[in-house]
Design an enzyme around this catalytic site. Structure first.
Site, mmCIF file in Angstrom:
data_model
loop_
_atom_site.group_PDB
_atom_site.id
_atom_site.type_symbol
_atom_site.label_atom_id
_atom_site.label_comp_id
_atom_site.label_asym_id
_atom_site.label_seq_id
_atom_site.Cartn_x
_atom_site.Cartn_y
_atom_site.Cartn_z
ATOM 1 N N SER A 88 76.011 -22.142 87.438
ATOM 2 C CA SER A 88 77.211 -22.586 86.721
ATOM 3 C C SER A 88 77.017 -23.994 86.180
ATOM 4 C CB SER A 88 78.411 -22.586 87.659
ATOM 5 O OG SER A 88 79.501 -23.237 87.053
ATOM 6 N N TYR A 144 81.962 -24.379 95.927
ATOM 7 C CA TYR A 144 81.470 -23.519 94.839
ATOM 8 C C TYR A 144 80.257 -24.161 94.163
ATOM 9 C CZ TYR A 144 81.425 -20.987 90.382
ATOM 10 O OH TYR A 144 81.038 -20.255 89.291
#
Ligand code: NAP
Length: 238
Positions: free
Chosen positions: A141, A154
């Site tokens: 990401s 995350y």
């Protein structure tokens, strides 16, 4: 791009980026093995793909369970005999402030976003080494490149994927196996609605752009390879 005869396993295939990957790759001729927990969504997707003349196979698997991952690869081995491409796309986002974040949620994130990816890479590699051919694409990401408040766990899981990918790429290349990572910015899926409710949908990357990126990576000759692609949201013109 011609992906005819390629066997591609996509995790997190039931919705979002994974769903688009399955429809896009099958439209290029690939046979897609589609894994996720929600059988109904997988069945609907299979019907949609087959309705357009594509080839798809559903695998119900909860990636938080090692035995499901092992059985997912057993199914691919027994049904197709080999695996050309693995896309480790499944992921979860749990967001919240560091002080309030529970260790149970930390473990859940690491279980799916890191541990499952590690085990999937290991299983795929065993199959691909036998063929002396294969490509593994991991989904990280853009959150790794820029810190965002309330995304510590995350981001840590997605940063780990970059390290895993780089090391595995070095290890796998002698077997003619490529390992790459994609770092998308905000993509228009359910996950981003939870992570960034402040973002207007009109500024988000369409999932189809991630699929185009994957198709580009798979289309290169075996003399070159793209290690990492960072694809970000474009600022909206004023
Ligand atoms: N959307 C973004 O802005 C963005 C940006 C950067 C990176 N990413 C990454 O891209 C990937 C796909 O994200 P997305 O936005 O498409 O998310 P999404 O719409 O929430 O879809 C997540 C997928 O993962 C599957 N999944 C979740 N937990 C699972 C489990 N325990 N076992 C098996 N499958 C599981 C879900 O299927 P079931 O619920 O049916 O199991 C679903 O198919 C993720 O790795 C995410 O971190 C997304």
């Amino acid at each position: 791009m011609d992906l005819e005869d390629k066997i591609v396993l996509v995790t997190g295939a039931s919705k979002g980026i994974g769903k688009d990957l399955c429809t896009s790759l099958s439209s290029q001729g690939a046979t897609v093995a589609m894994a996720a927990r929600t059988k109904k969504l997988l069945d609907d997707l299979k019907a949609e793909i087959e309705g357009k003349g594509g080839k798809a196979h559903c695998i119900e698997a909860d990636l938080s369970r090692d035995e499901h991952i092992l059985s997912m690869f057993k199914i691919v081995r027994e049904r197709f005999g080999r695996l050309d491409v693995l896309i480790n796309n499944a992921g979860i986002g749990i967001f919240g402030s560091m002080v309030d974040f529970s260790m149970q949620d930390f473990d859940k994130i690491m279980q799916i976003n890191l541990r499952a990816v590690f085990l999937c890479c290991q299983q795929a590699l065993k199959m691909m080494i036998k063929e002396k051919n294969g490509h593994i694409i991991n989904m990280s990401s853009a959150a790794c490149l820029k810190g965002y408040a309330n995304q510590t766990a995350y981001t840590a899981s997605k940063q780990a994927i970059i390290g895993l990918t780089r090391s595995l790429a070095a290890e796998a290349q002698e077997h003619n196996i490529s390992v790459s990572v994609i770092l998308p910015g905000g993509v228009d899926t359910d996950m981003i609605s939870i992570a960034r409710p402040d973002l207007d949908k009109s500024v988000l990357i369409p999932p189809s752009d991630i699929s185009k990126t994957v198709i580009y990576m798979l289309g290169l000759s075996d003399r070159s390879m793209v290690d990492e692609i960072f694809i970000r949201r474009r600022a909206k013109p004023v």
